[in-house]
Design an enzyme around this catalytic site. Structure first.
Site, PDB file in Angstrom:
ATOM      1  N   CYS A 164       0.962  -1.105  -0.024  1.00  0.00           N
ATOM      2  CA  CYS A 164      -0.012  -0.001  -0.032  1.00  0.00           C
ATOM      3  C   CYS A 164       0.832   1.118   0.136  1.00  0.00           C
ATOM      4  O   CYS A 164       0.143   2.368  -0.157  1.00  0.00           O
ATOM      5  CB  CYS A 164      -1.046   0.004   1.313  1.00  0.00           C
ATOM      6  SG  CYS A 164      -1.708  -1.567   1.810  1.00  0.00           S
ATOM      7  N   HIS A 296      -3.399   7.622   6.198  1.00  0.00           N
ATOM      8  CA  HIS A 296      -3.591   5.883   5.685  1.00  0.00           C
ATOM      9  C   HIS A 296      -4.988   5.751   5.807  1.00  0.00           C
ATOM     10  O   HIS A 296      -5.405   5.240   4.995  1.00  0.00           O
ATOM     11  CB  HIS A 296      -2.403   5.355   6.265  1.00  0.00           C
ATOM     12  CG  HIS A 296      -2.532   4.065   5.541  1.00  0.00           C
ATOM     13  ND1 HIS A 296      -2.110   3.815   4.234  1.00  0.00           N
ATOM     14  CD2 HIS A 296      -2.558   2.717   5.962  1.00  0.00           C
ATOM     15  CE1 HIS A 296      -2.160   2.495   4.006  1.00  0.00           C
ATOM     16  NE2 HIS A 296      -2.496   1.708   5.003  1.00  0.00           N
ATOM     17  N   GLU A 307      -2.669   4.917  13.883  1.00  0.00           N
ATOM     18  CA  GLU A 307      -2.213   6.254  13.100  1.00  0.00           C
ATOM     19  C   GLU A 307      -2.542   7.367  13.757  1.00  0.00           C
ATOM     20  O   GLU A 307      -1.826   8.696  14.032  1.00  0.00           O
ATOM     21  CB  GLU A 307      -2.934   6.451  11.880  1.00  0.00           C
ATOM     22  CG  GLU A 307      -2.484   7.413  10.910  1.00  0.00           C
ATOM     23  CD  GLU A 307      -2.883   7.428   9.456  1.00  0.00           C
ATOM     24  OE1 GLU A 307      -2.124   8.071   8.665  1.00  0.00           O
ATOM     25  OE2 GLU A 307      -3.871   6.483   8.983  1.00  0.00           O
ATOM     26  N   LYS A 328      -9.669   7.412   1.481  1.00  0.00           N
ATOM     27  CA  LYS A 328     -10.121   6.043   1.301  1.00  0.00           C
ATOM     28  C   LYS A 328     -11.552   5.732   1.337  1.00  0.00           C
ATOM     29  O   LYS A 328     -12.163   4.924   0.733  1.00  0.00           O
ATOM     30  CB  LYS A 328      -9.507   5.241   2.008  1.00  0.00           C
ATOM     31  CG  LYS A 328      -7.745   4.947   1.630  1.00  0.00           C
ATOM     32  CD  LYS A 328      -7.048   3.859   2.708  1.00  0.00           C
ATOM     33  CE  LYS A 328      -5.756   3.643   2.137  1.00  0.00           C
ATOM     34  NZ  LYS A 328      -4.715   4.872   2.320  1.00  0.00           N
ATOM     35  N   HIS A 333      -9.455   1.647  -1.144  1.00  0.00           N
ATOM     36  CA  HIS A 333      -8.169   1.360  -0.927  1.00  0.00           C
ATOM     37  C   HIS A 333      -7.595   0.705  -2.175  1.00  0.00           C
ATOM     38  O   HIS A 333      -7.860  -0.470  -2.894  1.00  0.00           O
ATOM     39  CB  HIS A 333      -8.073   0.398   0.253  1.00  0.00           C
ATOM     40  CG  HIS A 333      -6.418   0.285   0.773  1.00  0.00           C
ATOM     41  ND1 HIS A 333      -5.517   0.448  -0.098  1.00  0.00           N
ATOM     42  CD2 HIS A 333      -6.016   0.115   2.088  1.00  0.00           C
ATOM     43  CE1 HIS A 333      -4.338   0.389   0.705  1.00  0.00           C
ATOM     44  NE2 HIS A 333      -4.403   0.202   1.890  1.00  0.00           N
ATOM     45  N   PHE A 392       1.410  -3.176   4.382  1.00  0.00           N
ATOM     46  CA  PHE A 392       1.341  -4.491   4.943  1.00  0.00           C
ATOM     47  C   PHE A 392       3.060  -4.831   4.808  1.00  0.00           C
ATOM     48  O   PHE A 392       3.653  -4.507   4.042  1.00  0.00           O
ATOM     49  CB  PHE A 392       0.676  -5.489   4.091  1.00  0.00           C
ATOM     50  CG  PHE A 392      -0.540  -5.759   4.811  1.00  0.00           C
ATOM     51  CD1 PHE A 392      -1.166  -5.232   5.552  1.00  0.00           C
ATOM     52  CD2 PHE A 392      -1.177  -6.800   4.222  1.00  0.00           C
ATOM     53  CE1 PHE A 392      -2.442  -5.338   6.057  1.00  0.00           C
ATOM     54  CE2 PHE A 392      -2.612  -7.083   4.680  1.00  0.00           C
ATOM     55  CZ  PHE A 392      -3.163  -6.447   5.481  1.00  0.00           C
TER      56      PHE A 392
END
Length: 407
Positions: A164, A296, A307, A328, A333, A392
């Protein structure tokens, strides 16, 4: 050698919230999500049904029948976004510029539709051979390669695959190369098409996909929503942009990256903190000057409180004054392409002095107690903005942009 200032002079995109930049920006300002039932596949055997799919996409409107044979949808989206960004920047291609332009894209999975088709032919139809163009169609660098071939660009071209964070890594690398005089122009961003049957099944197994919609930072959030598309931008040295009278959207001033060295899927706080700190240091910007963060913000139970805590740790009391939203919630995403779309949203936010919203927000979560600009965009002054990407594998990449005020 003195470092060069770098600016954004062209934008392009295609996503579930619009097939070009004007449509995408309007959807952001109007807080109109592109999330709905996935139509490409029969979703009856899935525990989730929704995605940010590009509806009514017809490749024949963009490509010849011959090109469609060689281009997976993944590379098609990259080319569509790159064409728009290059046209927007009004580039006058010379042979020297083609030799000194770099292409850096982010893509984490490549052509999943082609891969699914090949597996289906082998394992379901029991064919003994598959499409001979399978390999060039599925490779993640296909988008970058086809941009290069379309425009005759012979400078360095490559694709970064960091899940990502792929696009932020790509944009940051392009920025650093331009700043250090390694190239004269950059086409950078990302592309991704994760809405194939097999890949959707793989994500279903992880159980982080929401069964309704994406609600970042909200109480009652159930997870992320996958989206598809591409976003690209043209970057160039400020001096060159001014010399040719280019339209300037914003200046890119900082890039930071880090790794968690922690868990393969569960985010840790220190890695994102470090990436934000390094981006601020690279930009030479005090924390008090940041006005907005495109977070994010995946809408998962694990990411959003982490976050929030990381932002508070980096910004201290100033975190209370920040606007922090997740787009998002609108475009989904987009995996390797998502931070490119978020970078575009951040640049447009600075240009238009509009804070993008966090859509689908229900109720405040005490663990996510930031100003998340819920359910409606907001006019407001901003000079510096940050865009976060945490992937990830614990791979983090953060960009800092500055409003362009003219010189």
């Amino acid at each position: 050698m003195q470092k060069q200032r770098v600016v954004v002079t062209g934008l392009g995109g295609i996503s579930g919230i619009g097939k070009n930049i004007p449509e995408i920006w309007k959807s952001i300002v109007d807080c109109k999500p592109g999330i709905g039932p996935i139509e490409a596949w029969d979703m009856n055997d899935f525990r989730f049904k929704n995605g940010a799919e590009i509806k009514n996409y017809d490749p024949s409107k963009y490509f010849s029948s011959k090109d469609i044979l060689t281009l997976d949808k993944n590379a098609q989206f990259a080319l569509i976004a790159a064409r728009e960004a290059i046209a927007d920047a009004n580039i006058d291609w010379t042979e020297d510029l083609k030799e000194n332009t770099c292409i850096v894209t982010g893509c984490s999975i490549g052509g999943q539709d082609t891969q699914d088709e090949g597996f289906h032919d082998l394992y379901i139809k029991h064919k003994t051979s598959i499409n001979p163009l399978t390999i060039p169609r599925i490779m993640p660098n296909a988008g970058a390669s086809h941009i290069s071939m379309t425009y005759g660009i012979t400078g360095m071209a490559y694709t970064i695959t960091t899940a990502c964070a792929s696009s932020n890594h790509a944009i940051g690398n392009a920025f650093w190369m331009l700043r250090n005089g390694i190239c004269d122009l950059a086409i950078t961003g990302g592309n991704e098409t994760p809405l194939s049957y097999g890949f959707l099944k793989a994500w279903e197994a992880i159980r982080v996909i929401s069964t309704d919609t994406c609600r970042p930072f909200s109480k009652g959030r159930l997870g992320m929503i996958l989206g598809e598309g591409s976003a690209m931008m043209v970057l160039e040295p400020l001096e060159a942009a001014l010399k040719r009278g280019a339209k300037i959207y914003a200046e890119i001033v900082g890039f930071g990256m880090s790794s968690d060295a922690g868990h393969i899927t569960r985010p840790t706080q220190r890695g994102p903190e470090k990436a934000m700190q390094l981006a601020l240091k690279d930009a030479g910007v005090p924390i008090e000057q940041i006005d907005y963060i495109n977070a994010h913000g995946t809408g998962t139970q694990a990411n959003d409180p982490m976050e929030t805590a990381a932002i508070k740790a980096v910004f201290g009391d100033h975190a209370k004054k920040l606007a922090v939203s997740s787009t998002k919630s609108l475009h989904g995403h987009m995996l390797g392409a998502t931070s490119a779309m978020e970078a575009v949203a951040t640049v447009l936010a600075l240009q238009n002095q509009v804070y993008p919203p966090t859509a689908n927000f229900l109720e405040k979560d005490e663990e996510c107690d930031l100003d998340v600009v819920p359910n409606a965009s907001r006019k407001g002054k901003m000079n510096y903005a940050m865009s976060n990407a945490f992937a990830f594998g614990g791979l983090n990449a953060v960009l800092v942009f500055k409003k362009w005020e003219g010189e």
